[in-house]
Write an enzyme that holds these catalytic residues in place. Structure first.
Site, PDB file in Angstrom:
ATOM      1  N   GLU A  92     -59.168  74.239  48.314  1.00 25.30           N
ATOM      2  CA  GLU A  92     -59.238  75.134  49.472  1.00 25.30           C
ATOM      3  C   GLU A  92     -57.916  75.191  50.214  1.00 25.30           C
ATOM      4  O   GLU A  92     -57.163  74.216  50.231  1.00 25.30           O
ATOM      5  CB  GLU A  92     -60.289  74.609  50.461  1.00 25.30           C
ATOM      6  CG  GLU A  92     -61.692  74.696  49.942  1.00 25.30           C
ATOM      7  CD  GLU A  92     -62.675  73.984  50.847  1.00 25.30           C
ATOM      8  OE1 GLU A  92     -62.482  73.984  52.084  1.00 25.30           O
ATOM      9  OE2 GLU A  92     -63.640  73.435  50.301  1.00 25.30           O
ATOM     10  N   CYS A 333     -61.621  71.619  55.904  1.00 25.31           N
ATOM     11  CA  CYS A 333     -61.456  71.593  54.457  1.00 25.31           C
ATOM     12  C   CYS A 333     -62.454  70.707  53.733  1.00 25.31           C
ATOM     13  O   CYS A 333     -62.943  69.736  54.254  1.00 25.31           O
ATOM     14  CB  CYS A 333     -60.049  71.158  54.116  1.00 25.31           C
ATOM     15  SG  CYS A 333     -59.100  72.575  53.631  1.00 25.31           S
TER      16      CYS A 333
END
Ligand code: SAH
Length: 343
Positions: A92, A333
């Protein structure tokens, strides 16, 4: 797990010799230019002849991460990417707009083996390190997609950057290249959970990057409970390595402190933090814990956070509460990848 880019890296000359196709030196600059712009196929390299593109196709692959999913916050325009890597793994990145410029938060590993008890990135352990090109690729892919320049990078995505030390150093070199994306080290932060020997090694490199240290506790016992890494490196050793870093680089350290209700947010914790950091060139970033559904902790109350800041200020330590961006897209995240894995 050792993994570096060397086994994949080939020079144009090597490719030329292997394939028997002549590749002139100046093609290197052209090809590099396309890589920096971000291309998903050699066909996109408009000024490179077909014969060379065919050879590149055969001997190299383009590691630019593919956008698997993209979430855009309606509140503040923050963009969260789930990137698919060439081997089908996912990481990500988060693109954020700040007054001082566009910032990207990048991942440095697929998964993480540090085991912090409040973090989503470490739920399924470490799968592999990212190559330097894959860390850089997140920056390039996001710039291409947004059509905007990115001027700041924080290594605060999935993974522990100092656990992938050599590739992260190589990334820092690549990203700084004048002919490349050309982002200066002063615009880059590296966040670590506190691998003391690596912090010292980094200090000796005398880079101008900002070190963020994920502290999250002001006493050894609490830190050990929250972060298994603290069983390997105790708090005194950690603070010593931070002092070493500041002395060697002359840069201040930014201490990250996730505020977790009932765990690390009392007045006593704040007092101890003030004492621990006393006299250090530093800044404290308080982050109200992001709820992670697989984890049992919850964020501290507003009052607890306000009190915490006041106590630190009394001890002459500057502290700010981090503004939360992208709250509607789960921008912290590790969560998107974890969600994707469980499907
Ligand atoms: N491994 C590195 C960088 C990745 S994590 C490190 O530990 O610093 C980036 C930051 O987010 C770290 O400070 C981490 O402790 C913090 N973090 C992880 N999970 C969080 C959560 N649920 N809420 C708030 N901060 C969190």
């Amino acid at each position: 797990m050792s993994q570096n880019s060397d086994e994949l890296a080939k020079t144009l000359q090597e490719i030329s010799e292997k394939s028997g196709v002549k590749i002139e030196k100046f093609r290197g600059g052209q090809i590099y230019g396309w890589l920096v712009k971000g291309v998903y196929s050699f066909d996109e390299m408009l000024n490179v002849p077909k014969s060379i593109k065919n050879v590149l196709d055969e001997y190299c692959f383009l590691a630019l991460p593919q956008i698997e999913k993209k979430l855009v916050s309606k509140i503040d325009g923050t963009v969260k990417y789930l990137f698919r890597l060439h081997d089908g793994e996912f990481v990500e990145s988060v693109f954020m707009r700040y007054e001082h410029g566009n910032t990207i938060c990048v991942s440095t590993q697929v998964g993480c083996r540090m085991g912090c008890t409040f973090c989503a990135s470490t739920l399924t352990g470490l799968t592999r390190n990212l190559y330097p090109s894959e860390i850089l690729g997140q920056v390039i892919a996001a710039m291409r997609d947004m059509g905007e320049r990115i001027s700041n990078i924080v290594m605060m995505g999935i993974g522990e950057p100092l656990d992938n030390y050599d590739n992260v150093m190589k990334f820092l070199e690549l990203v700084n290249d004048e002919k490349g994306v050309n982002i200066g080290h002063r615009h880059i932060s590296l966040s670590t959970c506190g691998l003391c020997d690596k912090i010292r090694q980094l200090a000796d490199e005398k880079k101008q990057i900002t070190l963020s240290l994920s502290l999250h506790a002001s006493d050894a016992e609490t830190r050990k409970k929250l972060m298994p890494v603290a069983r390997k490196y105790d708090l005194d050793e950690l603070i010593e390595s931070c002092r070493y870093y500041i002395n060697k680089t002359g840069r201040r350290i930014s201490f990250e402190y996730a505020m977790i209700a009932g765990e690390n947010d009392s007045h006593a914790h704040a007092e101890r933090l003030g004492n621990l950091l006393s006299g250090m060139i530093c800044h404290v970033n308080l982050i109200p814990l992001n709820d992670v559904k697989e984890r049992s902790y919850t964020k501290s109350s507003k009052k607890a956070i306000e009190d915490f800041v006041k106590i630190l200020e009394k001890k002459h330590i500057t502290a700010t509460v981090r503004r939360k961006l992208g709250s509607d897209i789960n921008a912290s995240c590790g969560q998107l990848r974890a969600e994707n894995e469980s499907k």
